[in-house]
Write an enzyme that holds these catalytic residues in place. Structure first.
Site, PDB file in Angstrom:
ATOM      1  N   LYS A   1      32.946  13.388  25.501  1.00  0.00           N
ATOM      2  CA  LYS A   1      31.924  14.034  26.335  1.00  0.00           C
ATOM      3  C   LYS A   1      32.079  13.720  27.829  1.00  0.00           C
ATOM      4  O   LYS A   1      31.710  14.514  28.675  1.00  0.00           O
ATOM      5  CB  LYS A   1      30.526  13.576  25.891  1.00  0.00           C
TER       6      LYS A   1
ATOM      7  N   GLY B   1      14.274  14.977  15.507  1.00  0.00           N
ATOM      8  CA  GLY B   1      15.282  15.600  16.372  1.00  0.00           C
ATOM      9  C   GLY B   1      15.809  16.939  15.893  1.00  0.00           C
ATOM     10  O   GLY B   1      16.714  17.493  16.539  1.00  0.00           O
TER      11      GLY B   1
ATOM     12  N   GLY C   1      23.981   8.645  26.168  1.00  0.00           N
ATOM     13  CA  GLY C   1      24.060  10.070  26.520  1.00  0.00           C
ATOM     14  C   GLY C   1      22.746  10.824  26.313  1.00  0.00           C
ATOM     15  O   GLY C   1      22.296  11.550  27.208  1.00  0.00           O
TER      16      GLY C   1
ATOM     17  N   ARG D   1      18.823  -2.399  25.588  1.00  0.00           N
ATOM     18  CA  ARG D   1      19.134  -3.801  25.240  1.00  0.00           C
ATOM     19  C   ARG D   1      20.023  -4.426  26.308  1.00  0.00           C
ATOM     20  O   ARG D   1      20.042  -5.634  26.461  1.00  0.00           O
ATOM     21  CB  ARG D   1      19.757  -3.896  23.851  1.00  0.00           C
TER      22      ARG D   1
ATOM     23  N   ASP E   1      22.290  19.656  25.634  1.00  0.00           N
ATOM     24  CA  ASP E   1      21.276  18.703  25.129  1.00  0.00           C
ATOM     25  C   ASP E   1      20.049  18.736  26.040  1.00  0.00           C
ATOM     26  O   ASP E   1      18.919  18.584  25.582  1.00  0.00           O
ATOM     27  CB  ASP E   1      21.830  17.265  25.109  1.00  0.00           C
TER      28      ASP E   1
ATOM     29  N   ALA F   1      19.834   3.944  26.571  1.00  0.00           N
ATOM     30  CA  ALA F   1      20.256   4.439  27.890  1.00  0.00           C
ATOM     31  C   ALA F   1      21.628   5.110  27.797  1.00  0.00           C
ATOM     32  O   ALA F   1      22.385   5.143  28.760  1.00  0.00           O
ATOM     33  CB  ALA F   1      20.285   3.281  28.882  1.00  0.00           C
TER      34      ALA F   1
ATOM     35  N   SER G   1      29.254  16.104  10.799  1.00  0.00           N
ATOM     36  CA  SER G   1      28.594  17.011  11.743  1.00  0.00           C
ATOM     37  C   SER G   1      27.859  18.153  11.037  1.00  0.00           C
ATOM     38  O   SER G   1      28.339  18.714  10.046  1.00  0.00           O
ATOM     39  CB  SER G   1      29.630  17.610  12.684  1.00  0.00           C
ATOM     40  N   LEU G   2      26.693  18.499  11.588  1.00  0.00           N
ATOM     41  CA  LEU G   2      25.929  19.639  11.060  1.00  0.00           C
ATOM     42  C   LEU G   2      26.133  20.875  11.934  1.00  0.00           C
ATOM     43  O   LEU G   2      25.572  21.932  11.655  1.00  0.00           O
ATOM     44  CB  LEU G   2      24.440  19.274  10.983  1.00  0.00           C
TER      45      LEU G   2
END
Ligand code: NAP
Length: 290
Positions: free
Chosen positions: A70, A249, A136, A157, A106, A134, A18-19
């Protein structure tokens, strides 16, 4: 003015790459706010509940939530914002009057990046987006675009996953369509924005590309890859080589972190410093893996 040290952190499992600690520690230090942002690994729901209890007791002041919690977190919090509820995912928890509140930043991060790309998004009509994936991030992106009245096609997919998303959002202002992430279906689309919301092309699988090799990118479409590591994915490199505007991103990552930080502290963190530190860290990661 915040005098007592803040305890912030990221809850999830696994948390190795994680950043978020880098971004939030940079924000705390730049603002001279005492405190720290730690990784809180939670392998099971009891551990998750325990961290929420620590927050209720004032031992933790703010949390980010990541995979795999989440969705589960929604049931365990006292309140969840309308947006997070509709999207079905919480990535930030803050406390207000003793209540634990869940939010999805987000969406805000994505919205701010779109505003940056297109100018004032609310002024732009007849925009068409094609979202690959499709999950989060796709749900957050589609929600944001749908609210702005965009026409949004979700390519997944598993068609059923895309259909579930479009059905959930049918009450929004925008128009939604679900298709399969397959060359023949993509070839029929003419979006002016393509969003990669799949992990395809993410390190260490840098050579992968979610867009079919034999298919040209739609004319003049802006390509927005939500991936930030590597900063230039194969998809973005292809887009640039064909004179498309290509966005990664990192901006969205900084914006969603800044929005969470503001919920915890009431203070706007210095995004440009956070972005600079993030870009330095990503360059270092790239050099060490070259
Ligand atoms: P997620 O919930 O796991 O969703 C991933 C989506 O991609 C799913 O629809 C999944 O389909 C699909 N997918 C996975 N592998 C695929 C493949 N090989 N081919 C086609 N589709 C595939 O993940 P997420 O949280 O949405 O994250 C997606 C990406 O966005 C990641 O790269 C993440 O780092 C990035 N992201 C960036 C930010 C930011 O701030 N910049 C924020 C959030 C996410 P299945 O369900 O069939 O596997």
């Amino acid at each position: 003015m915040i005098n007592s040290p803040l305890s912030l952190g990221l809850l999830g499992y696994p948390l190795d790459h994680s950043l978020s600690p880098l971004l939030h520690t940079t924000a705390l230090r730049s603002l001279n706010i005492p405190g720290e942002y730690r990784l809180f690994p939670a392998q099971d729901e009891n551990i998750l509940q325990d961290y929420f209890q620590q927050m209720r007791r004032g031992l933790i002041h703010g949390l980010n939530i990541t995979i795999p919690w989440k969705i589960t977190a929604i049931q365990l919090l006292d309140q969840v914002s309308d947006t997070a509820m509709k999207i079905g995912a919480v990535n930030t928890v803050y406390i207000e009057k003793g209540q634990l509140i869940g939010e999805n930043t987000d969406v805000q991060g994505f919205h701010e990046e779109i505003a940056e790309i297109f100018g004032s998004p609310d002024q732009i009509s007849n925009n068409k987006a094609l979202i690959l994936g499709a999950g989060g991030a796709a749900r957050a992106s589609a929600w944001s675009l749908g609210k702005m009245g965009w026409e949004v096609t979700i390519a997944a997919r598993r068609l059923a996953q895309a259909q579930e998303l479009t059905q959930n959002y049918s009450s929004l202002h925008g128009k939604f369509l679900a298709i399969e992430l397959a060359q023949n279906q993509l070839a029929e689309q003419s979006p002016n924005l393509i969003i990669n919301a799949t992990p395809v092309g993410m390190a260490p699988e840098n050579e992968e590309n979610p867009w079919p090799e034999e298919l040209a990118l739609p004319k003049d479409a802006v390509v927005f890859d939500l991936i930030y590591n590597p900063p230039e994915t194969n998809l973005l490199a292809t887009a640039r080589a064909n004179s498309h505007r290509a966005i990664n991103g990192t901006g969205m990552l900084v914006s969603q972190a800044a929005a969470a930080f503001q919920l915890w502290t009431g203070i706007q963190p210095p995004r440009h410093i956070m972005a600079e530190e993030l870009n330095n860290a990503l360059s270092k990661i790239q050099r060490s893996s070259a």
